[in-house]
Design a protein around this motif. Sequence first.
Motif, short mmCIF file in Angstrom:
data_model
loop_
_atom_site.label_atom_id
_atom_site.label_comp_id
_atom_site.label_asym_id
_atom_site.label_seq_id
_atom_site.Cartn_x
_atom_site.Cartn_y
_atom_site.Cartn_z
N GLY A 399 0.84 -1.01 -0.04
CA GLY A 399 0.11 -0.13 -0.12
C GLY A 399 0.66 1.20 0.03
O GLY A 399 1.98 1.20 0.45
N ASP A 400 0.44 2.27 -0.57
CA ASP A 400 1.22 3.34 -0.67
C ASP A 400 1.04 4.33 0.83
O ASP A 400 0.22 3.89 1.51
N SER A 401 2.19 5.12 0.83
CA SER A 401 2.21 5.76 2.44
C SER A 401 2.41 7.32 2.00
O SER A 401 3.05 7.70 1.25
N LEU A 423 -7.05 13.46 16.13
CA LEU A 423 -6.77 13.04 14.68
C LEU A 423 -7.03 11.60 14.52
O LEU A 423 -7.29 11.27 13.31
N GLU A 424 -6.20 10.85 15.23
CA GLU A 424 -6.25 9.28 14.97
C GLU A 424 -7.70 8.81 14.98
O GLU A 424 -8.00 7.70 14.49
N ASP A 430 -4.68 7.19 9.35
CA ASP A 430 -4.20 5.95 9.83
C ASP A 430 -3.78 5.96 11.15
O ASP A 430 -4.04 5.32 11.78
N HIS A 431 -2.35 6.80 11.31
CA HIS A 431 -2.29 6.84 12.86
C HIS A 431 -1.19 8.02 12.76
O HIS A 431 -0.82 8.76 11.76
N CYS A 432 -0.95 8.64 13.99
CA CYS A 432 0.08 9.63 14.21
C CYS A 432 1.12 9.16 14.98
O CYS A 432 1.39 8.28 15.84
N GLN A 433 2.30 10.02 14.85
CA GLN A 433 3.58 9.69 15.48
C GLN A 433 4.20 11.04 16.03
O GLN A 433 4.65 11.88 15.36
N GLY A 434 4.16 11.44 17.36
CA GLY A 434 4.80 12.24 17.99
C GLY A 434 5.41 11.86 19.37
O GLY A 434 5.53 10.78 19.68
N LEU A 435 6.04 12.92 19.99
CA LEU A 435 6.52 12.43 21.26
C LEU A 435 5.49 12.07 22.25
O LEU A 435 5.89 11.07 23.05
N ARG A 541 6.87 18.70 16.41
CA ARG A 541 6.33 18.29 15.30
C ARG A 541 5.70 16.67 15.57
O ARG A 541 6.55 15.89 16.10
N ALA A 542 4.76 16.41 14.64
CA ALA A 542 4.30 15.13 14.75
C ALA A 542 3.76 14.89 13.40
O ALA A 542 3.52 15.50 12.51
N LEU A 543 4.11 13.52 13.15
CA LEU A 543 3.78 12.74 11.80
C LEU A 543 2.43 12.34 11.57
O LEU A 543 2.15 11.71 12.35
N VAL A 544 1.64 12.74 10.86
CA VAL A 544 0.27 12.24 10.43
C VAL A 544 0.32 11.46 9.42
O VAL A 544 0.31 11.87 8.42
N TYR A 545 -0.06 10.10 9.36
CA TYR A 545 -0.09 9.28 8.14
C TYR A 545 -1.65 9.08 7.94
O TYR A 545 -2.46 8.69 8.51
N LEU A 546 -1.80 9.49 6.51
CA LEU A 546 -3.08 9.62 5.93
C LEU A 546 -3.48 8.40 5.07
O LEU A 546 -2.55 7.82 4.78
#
Length: 834
Positions: A399-401, A423-424, A430-435, A541-546
Amino acid sequence: MEEKEQRMEEKPSAMIRVATFIVDRRNLFFLLFGIAIIFSLIAARWVKVENALSAYLPDSSETARGLDRMEEEFITYGTARVMVMNITYDEAKDLADELGKRDDVYMLSFDNSPSHFNNFSALFEIVFAYPETDPQALEALDKIKERLKDYDLFVSTSMGDATAEQIQSEMQVVSVIVAIIVVSVLMFTSSTWAEVPVLLLTFGASAVLASGTNYLLGTISFVSDSVTVVLQLALSIDYAVIFCNRYKEEHQTLDIREADIIALSKAIPEISSSSLTTIGGLVAMLFMQFGIGQDMAVCLIKAIFFSLFSVFLLMPGLIMLFGKAMDKTRHKDFVPKISFVGKIDFHTRHVVPLIFLVIMVGAAILSQRTPYVYGYSRIETPVKNSAQIADEMMDESFGDSNFVALVVPAGDYEKEKKLLNELEHRTEVDHCQGLSNTEAMNGYMLTDRLTARQLSELLDLDYEVAQLLYMAYAVDDKNYAKLINGRSSYAIPLIDIIMFLYEEVEEGYVTLDDEMYETLSDAHTKMQMAKDQLQGEHYSRALVYLTLPQEGDATFAFLDEMHEIAAKYYGDDVLVAGESTSQYDLNKTFARDNTVVSVVSILAVLVVLLFTFKSAGMPVLLIAVIQGAIWANFAFPALLEQNIFFLGYLIVSSIQMGANIDYAIVISGRFMEIKDSMPKKQAMIETLNFAFPTIITSGSMMALAGYFIGQLTSDGAICGIGQCIFRGTVISIFLVMFVLPQILLIGEKVIERTSFKVSVPLKIDKGSGLVRVDGLVNGSVNGFVIGEMHALVRGDVSAIVRMGKLSKADETEAPVFLDAPESYDRENGKGGEA
């Protein structure tokens, strides 16, 4: 006094004097060009190339602001996705464990979920222990590829310049092919073999100068670096061909030097005028918000000026060098006459304009529905590079990211946790990644607050030592209220207390045994790298995977929603950066740039044409034809439902309006010149036979250059530009050959009625003895004539015709102004004054 006036009359014009200086001082210009070429060859290696389209977005765009803020606040470590095919899960797990233990690997993500293992293929997501700009990150990746060389391997990474090197390699192939095409076309359209090296040396010098002087611009885009030389050839080869044809025409009656001088004096104003339409079209790109348009415009306009300099200053000297060889290597013309096209155009003059009008309206409507895209994810290129193949293989299996970076003010972990949690819960995420949601140790997140007792249990640290540590932290943080009101309930975020403990140990205030120190050191290293990437001095900064594609209405709408959600926690001080945001920003700039480029290019060319033809009607007719070609060009993608990169329209529409209109100018200018000296049908036939060699020379080069750029490059932007240039040039050639003539035939009266030429009193020139006559002549001559003539003569002619023919003309061919003057002896055929 009379002798003085005669000498003044015989004094050569300023243009003749300039041309004489250039021809006679050719060795000086050879020296100057030689020095400039040597510098350019060396400087070409110093040219810096920007490979990111996002770098050319306006400074006010969210992408530009987001990238600047992230560069100031965070460290981005090198990453790579490595796909291993035809492998079992156990083998993949062993490889993941082995690679994850490497000192140069900070983190390796792999599990048995479908996103990492599917259909006997494994996907390792690797974060290296070095920033992405550090050469050690690339070295680490090379070592991993060497370790996995026995497997079916695909690697995708943003590190390094592999893609840029691939594009450069592809364009080198294109350049070689285009060079072969140029030589072939020039040989086909030439009348002497030795003129080909003259043309090639002239263009080669201008190409080297244009390429080397890019160094003076600082940094240019990868698009300009890739296509400028090829487009320079297609846009400016006409200049050298026009001068060469002028020389051959003059050389029929003059020796090499005199023909060179006279041809140059005539070619300078003619070529300069021709170049203005091309420059006018390119100027439109200077007004684009998207900076790559300005970058390409500057590079191409500079290239055209160097082409002009080479034709005006270098080519005259080359003609002097190759003049005798050109005389000895004459051959028959290979370009056929196309009289049949003129006949067809004349007989269809009442039908074709109406058909063109209907098609033009339809093309205009269809072109508004062209499926423009702003990224590469939805573009299919004829060839694919290794990175594209790797991405497609990974997307097909796993699947694409698509992710974006959400940048918010730092300092409040609870706000960040609530924001990411909200957001999640959205289906678009799909998911988020932050501290706040990154696991650190034993189920605790990096920002979870721990009391002294919880920390002592987590690290197996003496409770009293933990209490002392917390007291020291409170003092350092100037949080004295916590010390007084309740030390047992005082909780500190895990990442903060670990970082503080490590500093205390390093400074010697706290002593730990070796095992605990190793545990602490390992935890500190990982937390520090996480902090480097996710928390800066002022922003987090947080990464938000869509779950959404990189671009599209749904994606762009959700980006706006993300701002609204984040604003509830942080107000307006929120930025979203990523591929989707970049493409959203490009979408916004295109809406404005589309209108600006179209309007400015039309206005710029219109002004040039107004002064060229001194008629309001002629520019409108010519622009209508080329604008129709532009609409037709971009109607095809709509009909074929083929996505096209937006940059192709902005650049190619400017080039079409500025360069392809030269074909229309050649035809219309020639027709207006001879239409009164012969029947309209014959005038159109003669016009097309005259214009066809010029059009086929320049047009075939531009079309074929565009074709091979579009077929042999893997970059979506460059590929799209090439395909549009090919299609647009072919359409333009077709329209100026099969539609414009009919429009000129039926629009002739409109052109004349809208003319604003200033009529001047006719002056009868007289001369006797040996007289040279240059220009369009109406009068009578009594004497011996030697030279080239294109004329209708009422009277007697007795001459040796070395080239061409003498034939009886029909009375219907004679224009009104050829009525015999009163002093003409009709019976004996003897003329009066000229």
